[in-house]
Design a protein around this motif. Structure first.
Motif, mmCIF file in Angstrom:
data_model
loop_
_atom_site.group_PDB
_atom_site.id
_atom_site.type_symbol
_atom_site.label_atom_id
_atom_site.label_comp_id
_atom_site.label_asym_id
_atom_site.label_seq_id
_atom_site.Cartn_x
_atom_site.Cartn_y
_atom_site.Cartn_z
ATOM 1 N N LEU A 6 37.929 42.303 32.318
ATOM 2 C CA LEU A 6 38.689 41.173 32.432
ATOM 3 C C LEU A 6 39.773 41.536 33.454
ATOM 4 O O LEU A 6 40.272 40.828 34.208
ATOM 5 C CB LEU A 6 39.018 40.478 31.145
ATOM 6 C CG LEU A 6 38.083 39.966 30.322
ATOM 7 C CD1 LEU A 6 38.584 39.641 28.901
ATOM 8 C CD2 LEU A 6 37.497 38.453 31.162
ATOM 9 N N SER A 7 40.452 42.538 33.079
ATOM 10 C CA SER A 7 41.590 43.037 34.278
ATOM 11 C C SER A 7 40.975 43.030 35.520
ATOM 12 O O SER A 7 41.833 42.659 36.491
ATOM 13 C CB SER A 7 42.344 44.399 33.706
ATOM 14 O OG SER A 7 42.897 45.003 34.658
ATOM 15 N N LEU A 8 39.821 43.708 35.751
ATOM 16 C CA LEU A 8 39.400 44.007 37.003
ATOM 17 C C LEU A 8 38.985 42.573 37.755
ATOM 18 O O LEU A 8 39.365 42.421 38.932
ATOM 19 C CB LEU A 8 38.045 44.873 37.063
ATOM 20 C CG LEU A 8 37.378 45.247 38.276
ATOM 21 C CD1 LEU A 8 38.416 46.328 39.024
ATOM 22 C CD2 LEU A 8 36.130 46.024 38.045
ATOM 23 N N ALA A 9 38.527 41.863 37.074
ATOM 24 C CA ALA A 9 38.280 40.435 37.609
ATOM 25 C C ALA A 9 39.547 39.824 38.034
ATOM 26 O O ALA A 9 39.626 39.225 39.149
ATOM 27 C CB ALA A 9 37.503 39.567 36.591
ATOM 28 N N LEU A 10 40.544 39.809 37.047
ATOM 29 C CA LEU A 10 41.815 39.108 37.515
ATOM 30 C C LEU A 10 42.824 39.899 38.632
ATOM 31 O O LEU A 10 43.614 39.210 39.085
ATOM 32 C CB LEU A 10 42.716 39.158 36.108
ATOM 33 C CG LEU A 10 42.325 38.274 34.908
ATOM 34 C CD1 LEU A 10 42.912 38.523 33.586
ATOM 35 C CD2 LEU A 10 42.541 36.804 35.513
ATOM 36 N N VAL A 11 42.224 41.112 38.973
ATOM 37 C CA VAL A 11 42.795 41.651 40.172
ATOM 38 C C VAL A 11 42.423 40.756 41.182
ATOM 39 O O VAL A 11 43.291 40.471 42.185
ATOM 40 C CB VAL A 11 42.240 43.324 40.281
ATOM 41 C CG1 VAL A 11 42.523 43.600 41.831
ATOM 42 C CG2 VAL A 11 43.175 44.152 39.244
ATOM 43 N N GLN A 12 41.036 40.312 41.232
ATOM 44 C CA GLN A 12 40.605 39.379 42.378
ATOM 45 C C GLN A 12 41.261 38.326 42.560
ATOM 46 O O GLN A 12 41.364 37.375 43.469
ATOM 47 C CB GLN A 12 38.904 39.077 42.350
ATOM 48 C CG GLN A 12 38.346 40.574 42.240
ATOM 49 C CD GLN A 12 38.582 41.512 43.375
ATOM 50 O OE1 GLN A 12 38.513 41.047 44.512
ATOM 51 N NE2 GLN A 12 38.841 42.629 43.124
ATOM 52 N N THR A 13 41.709 37.663 41.502
ATOM 53 C CA THR A 13 42.250 36.280 41.406
ATOM 54 C C THR A 13 43.738 36.243 41.222
ATOM 55 O O THR A 13 44.507 34.953 41.393
ATOM 56 C CB THR A 13 41.817 35.459 40.019
ATOM 57 O OG1 THR A 13 42.200 36.143 38.756
ATOM 58 C CG2 THR A 13 40.320 35.233 39.960
ATOM 59 N N GLY A 14 44.666 37.552 41.229
ATOM 60 C CA GLY A 14 45.863 37.539 41.085
ATOM 61 C C GLY A 14 46.461 37.099 39.618
ATOM 62 O O GLY A 14 47.623 36.861 39.380
ATOM 63 N N GLY A 15 45.550 37.251 38.664
ATOM 64 C CA GLY A 15 45.813 36.936 37.356
ATOM 65 C C GLY A 15 46.249 37.914 36.373
ATOM 66 O O GLY A 15 46.419 39.122 36.801
#
Length: 176
Positions: free
Chosen positions: A53-62
């Protein structure tokens, strides 16, 4: 000219459990599709889903908040490159939240009673258009209880849900 296939980012995350290949892709893609910036996970454990989830949130700035009653297992948390994760020591059934979530991922105590309590406490914090994901719906001991809690709560709220019968199973409730 042949197209070169690029590995899905999920494939680059070291995993402790074997279960996260297909489920990980669904969770990663859900974060991206929602443009999620606020994600809460219950049940940190060894951090497989937290890293994903952290890796995906890097993409969204989350940002990810991961909640458990015990500290994360292993050294992954202190060694993780991305600092968009906050670990919270708390009981997910009584956790108080400020603001709305884009995605709620439930993967802590898998008893039907606990999952129902988490949905009642945290499910109402997911914004319209957001998602609630529940792991281990095919778990031999707890899967039926998780599915029953999902069905009853989603029906009561008037939400549709989908079960993904891969790995140990995943259900996603669409908050509409």
């Amino acid at each position: 000219m042949a197209e070169t296939l690029v590995p899905h980012p999920v494939d680059t995350i070291p995993q402790t459990t074997q279960d996260f290949a297909g489920i990980g892709r669904i969770l990663y893609d859900t974060v991206i599709q929602l443009h999620a910036t606020r994600v809460l996970e219950t049940g940190t454990d060894v951090g497989d889903s937290a890293r994903l989830l952290s890796l995906a949130l890097v993409q969204t700035g989350g940002r990810l908040w991961t909640v458990d009653t015990v500290p994360p297992k292993g050294e992954w948390f202190t060694n993780w490159t991305h600092k968009n994760i906050e670990w919270v020591q708390a009981d997910s059934k009584t956790l108080s939240l400020q603001g709305e979530l884009d995605l709620l991922f439930l993967d802590s105590d898998h008893t039907q009673t606990h999952v129902t309590a988490e949905l009642n406490q945290l499910g109402t914090k997911v914004r319209k258009g957001g998602r609630i994901a529940l792991h281990d719906t095919l778990h031999g001991e707890y899967g039926q209880g998780i599915l029953q809690a999902t069905h009853v709560w989603a029906t009561m709220m008037g939400y549709a849900w989908t079960e993904y019968p891969i790995g140990r199973g995943l259900a996603i409730i669409a908050v509409e």
